[in-house]
Design an enzyme around this catalytic site. Structure first.
Site, short mmCIF file in Angstrom:
data_model
loop_
_atom_site.label_atom_id
_atom_site.label_comp_id
_atom_site.label_asym_id
_atom_site.label_seq_id
_atom_site.Cartn_x
_atom_site.Cartn_y
_atom_site.Cartn_z
CE LYS A 129 2.59 24.92 13.05
NZ LYS A 129 3.93 25.43 12.70
CG ASP A 169 2.87 26.00 9.35
OD1 ASP A 169 4.04 25.94 9.72
OD2 ASP A 169 2.31 25.02 8.79
#
Ligand code: NDP
Ligand code: 2IT
Length: 448
Positions: A129, A169
């Protein structure tokens, strides 16, 4: 539920000591550990191989300066992150979050969750991430582009189509991915599938935009079906009004439900007639305005300031699609009191541990994020396959594969829960099934 296994308690103590000041990360690890107690007892070989001790520590964490010049000619400095968490079953894979609340603890919680989520998709992807504390709100296109280029000017040396493949995201959509891809290609002088969620003219996959929201509804429909229910005729409340919320609204409506509410970080709209999605798409995707604009063209709809009030609206099914810890104990109790029978998570970790306790103790059907929202990354995996093969599938082909994957994820969660005597607890099932595949790979590859 408190941990009782001595070994897990010990590892969690170490995690807390090493990661003090990162409550979201500790919350994510604790939830997984609670599900793993029966696995640890049944699989001493995995404990022996140090799989869990290794799993909680990211393989690599990169933190970097992101300087850029705003429209007034002033230098701005943000902080960039990429956590390459686990590569046991494939290249690191996970989104990039651009939001002022981002710090290393948020990126680590998301990266940790991504390991298990990606494992559940059945595709070969490790967990990672990234993100930045950059706030895209109110920025011009030029400022967004200069930020994205600066972010990639450091990140490019750490990623690659076979090494680490970022995606979108919160705050990162097709526009940002386009700017990042352009800068990567320029710096490396190569055209590869290094990012997913790309535009359709340069390697993006059809249905990636829709995938997380659609996948959430496919998973939820499977969970409902397994319990003699369905979306048809149900009232649904969805939080957020971004990528996930919009396409969850579309699919839930197609499956026969009525979605009556959406939100953003300022407040929520309630439309008793059912949300007019074309209007929401125009406001959010085209004009990039606030959700409260909706009521100016829909006089029957009501806007209320404050985003947490959305959970006071009576509904059958709640789909949180905004952000972490958006449903606390009180909101969960309100949902139960108003007759909600299912909560399925489009956002990552949207429910606090106390809220989850309320769902489980009241017999709600609970679809945990790492299973329910895996359709986005699964379709990113399909984009990677198309890029490697240098071809593109039709929308229908990708959507059919996505449906197959979401069904198989539900089956894995259901079966793992049953195998460990926790029938109907899909959170435990998701954590166990996601963990076992990664754990077997880590054990087989030795102490690395
Ligand atoms: P977007 O940026 O498109 O939309 C985010 C939405 O959530 C906006 O409506 C935003 O409101 C709201 N929101 C964000 N932060 C907060 C906050 N702190 N409090 C209240 N509302 C907030 O992001 P996505 O739709 O892509 O992501 C939503 C969630 O889904 C995130 O948890 C993400 O991690 C998760 N997810 C996303 C996937 C994807 O493919 N995009 C895949 C799997 C999970 P505002 O505009 O006011 O900020
Ligand atoms: O949380 C997530 O799964 C995402 N933001 C999507 C990640 C991806 O690589 O598509």
């Amino acid at each position: 539920m408190a941990l009782t296994n001595e070994y897990l308690i010990g590892v969690l103590e170490t995690v807390k000591k090493r990661n003090a000041g990162e409550p979201e990360f500790i919350q994510a690890v604790t939830e997984v550990f609670e599900s793993l107690e029966p696995v640890v007892e049944r699989r001493p070989d995995l404990v022996e191989a140090g799989v869990i001790d290794r799993l909680v520590e990211p393989e690599r964490q990169i933190i970097f300066r992101v300087p850029w010049v705003d429209d007034n000619g002033k230098t701005q400095v943000n902080r960039g992150f990429r956590v390459q968490y686990n590569s046991a079953i494939g290249p690191y894979k996970g989104g990039i979050r651009l939001h002022p609340s981002v710090y290393i603890g948020i990126i680590k919680f998301l990266g940790f969750e991504q390991i298990f989520k990606n494992s559940l998709t059945t595709l070969p992807m490790g967990g990672g991430k990234g993100g930045s504390d950059f706030d895209p709100k109110g920025k011009s296109d030029g400022e967004i582009m200069r930020f994205c280029q600066s972010f990639m000017t450091e990140l490019y040396r750490h990623i690659g189509a076979d090494c680490d493949v970022p995606a979108g995201d919160i705050g990162t959509g097709a526009r940002e991915i386009g700017y990042m891809f352009g800068q990567y290609k320029r710096l490396k002088n190569e055209f590869t599938g290094v990012l997913t969620g790309k535009g359709l003219t340069f390697g993006g996959s059809l249905a990636r935009t829709e995938a997380t929201g659609f996948g959430l509804c496919y998973f939820t429909e499977e969970m409902l079906k397994a319990n003699g229910k369905s979306f048809a005729g149900k009232t649904v409340v969805i939080s957020g009004s971004g990528n996930v919320a919009i396409y969850a609204t579309q699919k839930a409506t197609e499956l026969g439900a009525k979605v009556v509410a959406l939100s953003d970080s300022n407040g929520y709209i309630y439309d008793k007639n059912g949300i007019d999605l074309a209007a929401v798409k125009q406001i959010k995707e085209v004009e990039r305005k606030r959700i409260k604009e909706y009521v100016t063209t829909h006089p029957d709809a009501v806007y209320t300031e404050g985003c947490s009030g959305i959970w006071s609206i009576p509904c059958d099914i709640a789909l949180p699609c905004a952000t972490q810890n958006e449903i606390n104990k009180e909101s969960a109790e309100l949902l139960v009191k108003n007759g909600c029978f299912a909560v399925s998570e489009g956002a990552n970790m949207p429910s606090t541990p106390e809220a989850i306790e309320v769902y489980l103790s009241n017999g709600l059907l609970y679809g945990p994020a790492k299973a329910a929202n895996a359709g986005g990354v699964a379709t990113s995996g399909l984009e990677m396959s198309q890029n490697s093969a240098r071809l593109s599938w039709t929308f229908e082909e990708v959507d059919a594969k996505l449906q197959g994957i979401m069904k198989s994820i539900f089956k894995s969660c259901d079966e793992a829960a049953k195998e460990y005597g926790l029938e109907g607890n899909y959170m435990a099932g998701a954590n166990i099934a996601g963990f076992l595949k990664v754990a077997e790979a880590m054990k087989a590859q030795g102490c690395v």
